[in-house]
Write a protein that holds these residues in place. Structure first.
Motif, PDB file in Angstrom:
ATOM      1  N   MET A   1     -19.654 -67.452 -57.907  1.00  0.00           N
ATOM      2  CA  MET A   1     -18.362 -67.034 -57.415  1.00  0.00           C
ATOM      3  C   MET A   1     -18.433 -65.537 -57.101  1.00  0.00           C
ATOM      4  O   MET A   1     -18.979 -64.773 -57.872  1.00  0.00           O
ATOM      5  CB  MET A   1     -17.321 -67.305 -58.508  1.00  0.00           C
ATOM      6  CG  MET A   1     -15.921 -66.995 -58.113  1.00  0.00           C
ATOM      7  SD  MET A   1     -15.106 -68.213 -57.087  1.00  0.00           S
ATOM      8  CE  MET A   1     -15.293 -69.711 -58.002  1.00  0.00           C
ATOM      9  N   ARG A   2     -17.894 -65.167 -55.981  1.00  0.00           N
ATOM     10  CA  ARG A   2     -17.850 -63.755 -55.605  1.00  0.00           C
ATOM     11  C   ARG A   2     -16.425 -63.416 -55.205  1.00  0.00           C
ATOM     12  O   ARG A   2     -15.789 -64.140 -54.454  1.00  0.00           O
ATOM     13  CB  ARG A   2     -18.801 -63.496 -54.456  1.00  0.00           C
ATOM     14  CG  ARG A   2     -18.738 -62.089 -53.928  1.00  0.00           C
ATOM     15  CD  ARG A   2     -20.085 -61.608 -53.436  1.00  0.00           C
ATOM     16  NE  ARG A   2     -19.983 -60.467 -52.568  1.00  0.00           N
ATOM     17  CZ  ARG A   2     -19.582 -59.264 -52.939  1.00  0.00           C
ATOM     18  NH1 ARG A   2     -19.208 -59.046 -54.170  1.00  0.00           N
ATOM     19  NH2 ARG A   2     -19.534 -58.268 -52.092  1.00  0.00           N
ATOM     20  N   LYS A   6     -13.119 -55.657 -53.409  1.00  0.00           N
ATOM     21  CA  LYS A   6     -13.603 -54.341 -52.967  1.00  0.00           C
ATOM     22  C   LYS A   6     -13.569 -54.230 -51.445  1.00  0.00           C
ATOM     23  O   LYS A   6     -13.092 -53.234 -50.892  1.00  0.00           O
ATOM     24  CB  LYS A   6     -15.022 -54.107 -53.486  1.00  0.00           C
ATOM     25  CG  LYS A   6     -15.586 -52.765 -53.105  1.00  0.00           C
ATOM     26  CD  LYS A   6     -16.961 -52.559 -53.692  1.00  0.00           C
ATOM     27  CE  LYS A   6     -17.502 -51.194 -53.313  1.00  0.00           C
ATOM     28  NZ  LYS A   6     -18.830 -50.958 -53.892  1.00  0.00           N
ATOM     29  N   GLU A   7     -14.046 -55.259 -50.777  1.00  0.00           N
ATOM     30  CA  GLU A   7     -14.071 -55.245 -49.315  1.00  0.00           C
ATOM     31  C   GLU A   7     -12.665 -55.217 -48.720  1.00  0.00           C
ATOM     32  O   GLU A   7     -12.396 -54.498 -47.759  1.00  0.00           O
ATOM     33  CB  GLU A   7     -14.841 -56.461 -48.780  1.00  0.00           C
ATOM     34  CG  GLU A   7     -16.315 -56.443 -49.096  1.00  0.00           C
ATOM     35  CD  GLU A   7     -16.669 -57.045 -50.456  1.00  0.00           C
ATOM     36  OE1 GLU A   7     -15.751 -57.284 -51.291  1.00  0.00           O
ATOM     37  OE2 GLU A   7     -17.868 -57.259 -50.702  1.00  0.00           O
ATOM     38  N   ILE A   8     -11.767 -55.994 -49.305  1.00  0.00           N
ATOM     39  CA  ILE A   8     -10.389 -56.036 -48.806  1.00  0.00           C
ATOM     40  C   ILE A   8      -9.714 -54.679 -48.992  1.00  0.00           C
ATOM     41  O   ILE A   8      -9.036 -54.191 -48.087  1.00  0.00           O
ATOM     42  CB  ILE A   8      -9.596 -57.157 -49.506  1.00  0.00           C
ATOM     43  CG1 ILE A   8     -10.136 -58.527 -49.088  1.00  0.00           C
ATOM     44  CG2 ILE A   8      -8.106 -57.055 -49.189  1.00  0.00           C
ATOM     45  CD1 ILE A   8      -9.558 -59.690 -49.860  1.00  0.00           C
ATOM     46  N   TYR A  33     -12.125 -57.128 -61.613  1.00  0.00           N
ATOM     47  CA  TYR A  33     -12.096 -58.045 -60.463  1.00  0.00           C
ATOM     48  C   TYR A  33     -12.817 -57.416 -59.274  1.00  0.00           C
ATOM     49  O   TYR A  33     -13.592 -58.080 -58.579  1.00  0.00           O
ATOM     50  CB  TYR A  33     -10.654 -58.406 -60.088  1.00  0.00           C
ATOM     51  CG  TYR A  33     -10.127 -59.583 -60.864  1.00  0.00           C
ATOM     52  CD1 TYR A  33     -10.118 -60.855 -60.316  1.00  0.00           C
ATOM     53  CD2 TYR A  33      -9.652 -59.424 -62.159  1.00  0.00           C
ATOM     54  CE1 TYR A  33      -9.649 -61.946 -61.026  1.00  0.00           C
ATOM     55  CE2 TYR A  33      -9.179 -60.509 -62.884  1.00  0.00           C
ATOM     56  CZ  TYR A  33      -9.180 -61.758 -62.314  1.00  0.00           C
ATOM     57  OH  TYR A  33      -8.727 -62.834 -63.025  1.00  0.00           O
ATOM     58  N   ARG A  34     -12.581 -56.159 -59.035  1.00  0.00           N
ATOM     59  CA  ARG A  34     -13.226 -55.471 -57.910  1.00  0.00           C
ATOM     60  C   ARG A  34     -14.743 -55.473 -58.043  1.00  0.00           C
ATOM     61  O   ARG A  34     -15.471 -55.666 -57.074  1.00  0.00           O
ATOM     62  CB  ARG A  34     -12.728 -54.030 -57.829  1.00  0.00           C
ATOM     63  CG  ARG A  34     -13.328 -53.240 -56.675  1.00  0.00           C
ATOM     64  CD  ARG A  34     -13.133 -51.764 -56.842  1.00  0.00           C
ATOM     65  NE  ARG A  34     -13.860 -51.277 -58.026  1.00  0.00           N
ATOM     66  CZ  ARG A  34     -13.718 -50.081 -58.550  1.00  0.00           C
ATOM     67  NH1 ARG A  34     -12.865 -49.227 -58.027  1.00  0.00           N
ATOM     68  NH2 ARG A  34     -14.416 -49.724 -59.606  1.00  0.00           N
ATOM     69  N   ASP A  35     -15.219 -55.282 -59.281  1.00  0.00           N
ATOM     70  CA  ASP A  35     -16.663 -55.178 -59.525  1.00  0.00           C
ATOM     71  C   ASP A  35     -17.309 -56.504 -59.890  1.00  0.00           C
ATOM     72  O   ASP A  35     -18.476 -56.524 -60.290  1.00  0.00           O
ATOM     73  CB  ASP A  35     -16.920 -54.151 -60.639  1.00  0.00           C
ATOM     74  CG  ASP A  35     -16.452 -52.759 -60.254  1.00  0.00           C
ATOM     75  OD1 ASP A  35     -16.290 -52.478 -59.045  1.00  0.00           O
ATOM     76  OD2 ASP A  35     -16.239 -51.939 -61.170  1.00  0.00           O
ATOM     77  N   ASN A  36     -16.570 -57.602 -59.754  1.00  0.00           N
ATOM     78  CA  ASN A  36     -17.091 -58.938 -60.066  1.00  0.00           C
ATOM     79  C   ASN A  36     -17.638 -59.022 -61.483  1.00  0.00           C
ATOM     80  O   ASN A  36     -18.708 -59.572 -61.726  1.00  0.00           O
ATOM     81  CB  ASN A  36     -18.166 -59.344 -59.045  1.00  0.00           C
ATOM     82  CG  ASN A  36     -17.568 -59.754 -57.730  1.00  0.00           C
ATOM     83  OD1 ASN A  36     -17.094 -60.872 -57.580  1.00  0.00           O
ATOM     84  ND2 ASN A  36     -17.546 -58.826 -56.783  1.00  0.00           N
ATOM     85  N   LYS A  37     -16.889 -58.478 -62.423  1.00  0.00           N
ATOM     86  CA  LYS A  37     -17.319 -58.474 -63.820  1.00  0.00           C
ATOM     87  C   LYS A  37     -16.399 -59.315 -64.703  1.00  0.00           C
ATOM     88  O   LYS A  37     -16.177 -58.989 -65.849  1.00  0.00           O
ATOM     89  CB  LYS A  37     -17.366 -57.038 -64.351  1.00  0.00           C
ATOM     90  CG  LYS A  37     -18.448 -56.207 -63.727  1.00  0.00           C
ATOM     91  CD  LYS A  37     -18.509 -54.846 -64.355  1.00  0.00           C
ATOM     92  CE  LYS A  37     -19.628 -54.028 -63.738  1.00  0.00           C
ATOM     93  NZ  LYS A  37     -19.706 -52.696 -64.347  1.00  0.00           N
ATOM     94  N   ILE A  38     -15.898 -60.391 -64.167  1.00  0.00           N
ATOM     95  CA  ILE A  38     -15.038 -61.251 -64.968  1.00  0.00           C
ATOM     96  C   ILE A  38     -15.759 -62.563 -65.244  1.00  0.00           C
ATOM     97  O   ILE A  38     -16.593 -63.008 -64.454  1.00  0.00           O
ATOM     98  CB  ILE A  38     -13.684 -61.510 -64.284  1.00  0.00           C
ATOM     99  CG1 ILE A  38     -13.900 -62.130 -62.914  1.00  0.00           C
ATOM    100  CG2 ILE A  38     -12.856 -60.261 -64.180  1.00  0.00           C
ATOM    101  CD1 ILE A  38     -12.646 -62.687 -62.328  1.00  0.00           C
ATOM    102  N   GLN A  39     -15.439 -63.147 -66.367  1.00  0.00           N
ATOM    103  CA  GLN A  39     -16.062 -64.413 -66.755  1.00  0.00           C
ATOM    104  C   GLN A  39     -15.247 -65.614 -66.274  1.00  0.00           C
ATOM    105  O   GLN A  39     -15.809 -66.627 -65.891  1.00  0.00           O
ATOM    106  CB  GLN A  39     -16.216 -64.474 -68.278  1.00  0.00           C
ATOM    107  CG  GLN A  39     -17.134 -63.406 -68.828  1.00  0.00           C
ATOM    108  CD  GLN A  39     -18.550 -63.541 -68.315  1.00  0.00           C
ATOM    109  OE1 GLN A  39     -19.091 -64.636 -68.238  1.00  0.00           O
ATOM    110  NE2 GLN A  39     -19.143 -62.422 -67.944  1.00  0.00           N
TER     111      GLN A  39
END
Length: 72
Positions: A1-2, A6-8, A33-39
């Motif tokens: 999942m990505r 950040k891009e938006i 959420y921006r850095d894709n660091k959620i489980q």
């Protein structure tokens, strides 16, 4: 999942502070959420982000298949 937060934010020239204010969310949570660091994804957070950013869920997240099946 990505997560494409950040891009938006970059496309729309919105800072994390501005998003935090508009979405009434903590910067720390948004940073994860921006850095894709959620489980685990929280559907209420995703709905709020889509509402504030005026985007669809498929704009915000992308499913990337995992090479290893879950049921092994």
């Amino acid at each position: 999942m990505r997560i494409h937060l950040k891009e938006i934010l970059e496309e729309r020239d919105i800072s994390l502070n501005q998003l935090s204010f508009r979405a009434e969310m903590q910067r720390t949570q948004l940073r994860n959420y921006r850095d894709n660091k959620i489980q685990r994804l929280d559907i209420d957070i995703l709905k709020r982000l889509c509402y504030v950013l005026e985007c669809d869920l498929h704009d915000l997240i992308e499913y990337i298949p995992n090479d290893t099946p879950y049921n092994k």
